[in-house]
Design a protein around this motif. Structure first.
Motif, mmCIF file in Angstrom:
data_model
loop_
_atom_site.group_PDB
_atom_site.id
_atom_site.type_symbol
_atom_site.label_atom_id
_atom_site.label_comp_id
_atom_site.label_asym_id
_atom_site.label_seq_id
_atom_site.Cartn_x
_atom_site.Cartn_y
_atom_site.Cartn_z
ATOM 1 N N ALA A 24 0.862 -1.196 0.000
ATOM 2 C CA ALA A 24 0.000 0.000 0.000
ATOM 3 C C ALA A 24 0.891 1.235 0.000
ATOM 4 O O ALA A 24 0.803 2.078 0.892
ATOM 5 C CB ALA A 24 -0.920 -0.037 1.221
ATOM 6 N N THR A 25 1.727 1.326 -1.015
ATOM 7 C CA THR A 25 2.755 2.368 -1.016
ATOM 8 C C THR A 25 2.363 3.592 -1.837
ATOM 9 O O THR A 25 3.212 4.398 -2.205
ATOM 10 C CB THR A 25 4.110 1.799 -1.510
ATOM 11 O OG1 THR A 25 3.885 1.090 -2.740
ATOM 12 C CG2 THR A 25 4.716 0.866 -0.499
ATOM 13 N N GLY A 26 1.083 3.755 -2.100
ATOM 14 C CA GLY A 26 0.580 4.990 -2.715
ATOM 15 C C GLY A 26 1.334 5.365 -3.973
ATOM 16 O O GLY A 26 1.490 4.567 -4.904
ATOM 17 N N ASN A 35 -9.301 6.345 -14.208
ATOM 18 C CA ASN A 35 -9.679 7.050 -12.979
ATOM 19 C C ASN A 35 -10.087 6.092 -11.858
ATOM 20 O O ASN A 35 -10.720 6.517 -10.900
ATOM 21 C CB ASN A 35 -10.819 8.048 -13.291
ATOM 22 C CG ASN A 35 -11.006 9.083 -12.193
ATOM 23 O OD1 ASN A 35 -10.061 9.420 -11.491
ATOM 24 N ND2 ASN A 35 -12.232 9.569 -12.034
ATOM 25 N N GLN A 36 -9.776 4.805 -11.999
ATOM 26 C CA GLN A 36 -10.154 3.841 -10.943
ATOM 27 C C GLN A 36 -8.905 3.363 -10.197
ATOM 28 O O GLN A 36 -7.797 3.404 -10.727
ATOM 29 C CB GLN A 36 -10.895 2.633 -11.534
ATOM 30 C CG GLN A 36 -12.156 2.979 -12.284
ATOM 31 C CD GLN A 36 -13.095 3.896 -11.505
ATOM 32 O OE1 GLN A 36 -13.193 3.818 -10.282
ATOM 33 N NE2 GLN A 36 -13.761 4.786 -12.205
ATOM 34 N N PHE A 37 -9.130 2.893 -8.972
ATOM 35 C CA PHE A 37 -8.022 2.394 -8.160
ATOM 36 C C PHE A 37 -7.433 1.127 -8.780
ATOM 37 O O PHE A 37 -8.029 0.527 -9.680
ATOM 38 C CB PHE A 37 -8.507 2.067 -6.739
ATOM 39 C CG PHE A 37 -9.294 3.174 -6.088
ATOM 40 C CD1 PHE A 37 -8.960 4.504 -6.290
ATOM 41 C CD2 PHE A 37 -10.382 2.890 -5.270
ATOM 42 C CE1 PHE A 37 -9.690 5.530 -5.692
ATOM 43 C CE2 PHE A 37 -11.111 3.903 -4.664
ATOM 44 C CZ PHE A 37 -10.772 5.220 -4.878
ATOM 45 N N VAL A 38 -6.272 0.732 -8.259
ATOM 46 C CA VAL A 38 -5.580 -0.478 -8.741
ATOM 47 C C VAL A 38 -5.371 -1.385 -7.537
ATOM 48 O O VAL A 38 -4.547 -1.105 -6.671
ATOM 49 C CB VAL A 38 -4.221 -0.092 -9.365
ATOM 50 C CG1 VAL A 38 -3.458 -1.332 -9.787
ATOM 51 C CG2 VAL A 38 -4.421 0.834 -10.547
ATOM 52 N N LEU A 39 -6.166 -2.434 -7.454
ATOM 53 C CA LEU A 39 -6.164 -3.285 -6.260
ATOM 54 C C LEU A 39 -6.125 -4.761 -6.654
ATOM 55 O O LEU A 39 -6.707 -5.146 -7.666
ATOM 56 C CB LEU A 39 -7.454 -3.061 -5.449
ATOM 57 C CG LEU A 39 -7.773 -1.636 -4.988
ATOM 58 C CD1 LEU A 39 -9.171 -1.586 -4.406
ATOM 59 C CD2 LEU A 39 -6.769 -1.177 -3.959
ATOM 60 N N GLY A 40 -5.460 -5.542 -5.823
ATOM 61 C CA GLY A 40 -5.549 -6.994 -6.012
ATOM 62 C C GLY A 40 -4.203 -7.676 -6.097
ATOM 63 O O GLY A 40 -3.136 -7.041 -6.089
ATOM 64 N N ALA A 41 -4.257 -9.008 -6.184
ATOM 65 C CA ALA A 41 -3.044 -9.826 -6.249
ATOM 66 C C ALA A 41 -2.402 -9.686 -7.629
ATOM 67 O O ALA A 41 -3.107 -9.671 -8.645
ATOM 68 C CB ALA A 41 -3.396 -11.280 -5.976
ATOM 69 N N VAL A 96 -1.409 -5.568 -4.373
ATOM 70 C CA VAL A 96 -1.060 -4.146 -4.517
ATOM 71 C C VAL A 96 -2.288 -3.279 -4.274
ATOM 72 O O VAL A 96 -3.434 -3.708 -4.434
ATOM 73 C CB VAL A 96 -0.462 -3.845 -5.909
ATOM 74 C CG1 VAL A 96 0.844 -4.579 -6.122
ATOM 75 C CG2 VAL A 96 -1.454 -4.154 -7.035
ATOM 76 N N ALA A 97 -2.023 -2.028 -3.881
ATOM 77 C CA ALA A 97 -3.108 -1.066 -3.634
ATOM 78 C C ALA A 97 -2.583 0.318 -3.969
ATOM 79 O O ALA A 97 -1.710 0.849 -3.292
ATOM 80 C CB ALA A 97 -3.533 -1.126 -2.167
#
Ligand SMILES: Cc1cc2nc3c(=O)[nH]c(=O)nc-3n(C[C@H](O)[C@H](O)[C@H](O)COP(=O)(O)OP(=O)(O)OC[C@H]3O[C@@H](n4cnc5c(N)ncnc54)[C@H](O)[C@@H]3O)c2cc1C
Length: 380
Positions: free
Chosen positions: A202-204, A324-330, A339-340
């Protein structure tokens, strides 16, 4: 299998990482969280005293359930730590009825049954006279469930709650590399190497420099505080609540009033503009007049009654994605690395819900909400 230092290790304890650690610790795990700087520091994306919360997520319909769930979890964190974090005193969205901001809010409200009040231009001017220079077709949308979050306090509260529940927090510790090793993941710091079954990155804005995600772009975002001149009460938070105002095709003026001594927070966002890339390896956060000139140029017409020079300025980082969407998941190539990132300037309100999602993914549980539109797999 060698013994692990933790079932789950969270790298980065900004908003998303801190909430993930709290959620993991609540499940009885003994997670480790590692942060390069201090708790609630001002070098990433989670500082500046306030963040807008709203349920009417115009960025994607799938975010509305996350905002609702996040509100429940913000309240849970408040109860658990005895800290006031979310004040839902309402929020105002301004623009043409078909604009992204006002139109998008009305669409989200209609589709998800969210209570909002539509204000004509005349009603808007009467109720919120601070907003002048309205376009002829501007309307207001008042969302009573919107409000403000306290970012630094929220991160500290989550880390305290996580530690109370058994988490270990290491601050001032930079993770230099994350390396899959069989079924485990090795996390290297300058002093040691830790072994975990799963790692949440979660390192932004630092995520793209640690994991190859070429579609992510990091830019700097100045935040500016102004002092009222003349009648101060006009800009009290109770009279001048948090707002987003579309003032042209892709320009958004946002901000909120304040309690005394009246630091009125404002920012200007140019959607789609080719913002200069920001080097996350550079710790320089100094500002120049370029950071407030465009904003000051609109104030006399749109928000009169503020001194023309900012009282203070800070710099935050944003990570933008093409959709414009987040990036999440294995990561498909390393399924034990989750990752997040890709916050796109709308991720704070969802931090608790995202923390729960990341904790689900890290413990192999079925997530309670659909996150397919944010899944990192769409970039692979
Ligand atoms: C000016 C501004 C205004 C915003 N307004 C809103 C708003 O009104 N509403 C809203 O919902 N959202 C808003 N956002 C977006 C929101 O603030 C972000 O989505 C959120 O803060 C992102 O949190 P994060 O944990 O992903 O990133 P960060 O808070 O940046 O956390 C990442 C952490 O990782 C740590 N880290 C990085 N690399 C390493 C390493 N190698 N080792 C150890 N630690 C590391 C960093 O030090 C940092 O603490 C805004 C953002 C900005 C910048």
């Amino acid at each position: 299998m060698p013994e692990a230092d933790a079932d789950v290790l969270v790298v980065g304890l900004g908003a998303w990482g801190a909430m993930t650690l709290w959620q993991l610790a609540k499940r009885g795990l003994r997670p480790i969280g590692i942060e390069r700087y201090g708790r609630g520091h001002a070098l990433g994306a989670s500082h500046g005293g306030s963040r807008m919360f709203r349920i009417t997520c115009l960025e994607h319909p799938g975010l509305v359930p996350f905002a609702r769930r996040s509100a429940e979890l913000w309240e849970a964190l408040e109860r658990e730590t005895g800290t006031s974090l979310l004040r839902r005193h309402g929020g105002l969205l301004i623009g043409a009825p078909y604009s992204a901001v006002a139109g998008g809010t009305l669409t989200a409200a209609r589709e998800h049954g969210i209570e909002v009040e539509k204000l004509t231009r005349a009603q808007l001017s009467k109720r919120f006279p601070q907003h002048t220079g309205l376009s002829p077709d501007d309307i207001g949308v008042w969302e009573p469930s919107a409000g403000l979050l306290r970012p630094e306090a929220a991160i500290r509260a989550a880390l305290d709650a996580a530690e109370t529940a058994g988490a270990r927090v290491l601050t001032g510790t930079e993770v230099t590399a994350v390396e899959p090793d069989g079924d485990d993941v090795l996390v290297h710091t300058p002093a040691t190497t830790l072994r975990a079954r799963r790692v949440v990155m979660a390192t932004g804005s630092w995520l793209p420099s640690m994991v190859p995600l070429p579609d992510l772009r990091v830019v700097r975002m100045p935040v500016t505080w102004f002092r009222p001149e003349g009648e101060q009460e006009r800009f009290h938070l109770a009279n001048f609540p948090v707002f987003m105002r579309q003032i042209g095709g892709s320009t958004i003026l946002w901000g909120c009033g304040s309690e005394p001594p009246y630091d009125v927070k404002l920012g200007l966002e140019q959607f789609g503009a080719a913002a200069a890339p920001f080097d996350t390896g550079d710790s320089d956060r100094s500002v120049t007049s370029d950071d407030w000139t465009a904003l000051c140029a609109v104030l006399a017409e749109r928000l009169p009654g503020l001194r023309p020079e900012p009282a203070r300025v800070a710099v935050g980082m944003l990570t933008l994605t093409p959709d414009n969407q987040f990036v999440l998941g294995a990561l498909p190539e390393s399924p034990n690395v989750i990752v997040a990132g890709g916050d796109n300037a709308h991720g704070f309100k969802h931090a608790t819900g995202i923390g729960e999602l990341l904790a689900d993914l890290a413990t192999g549980q079925e997530p309670r909400l659909d996150y397919s539109f944010m899944d990192v797999k769409r970039f692979r």
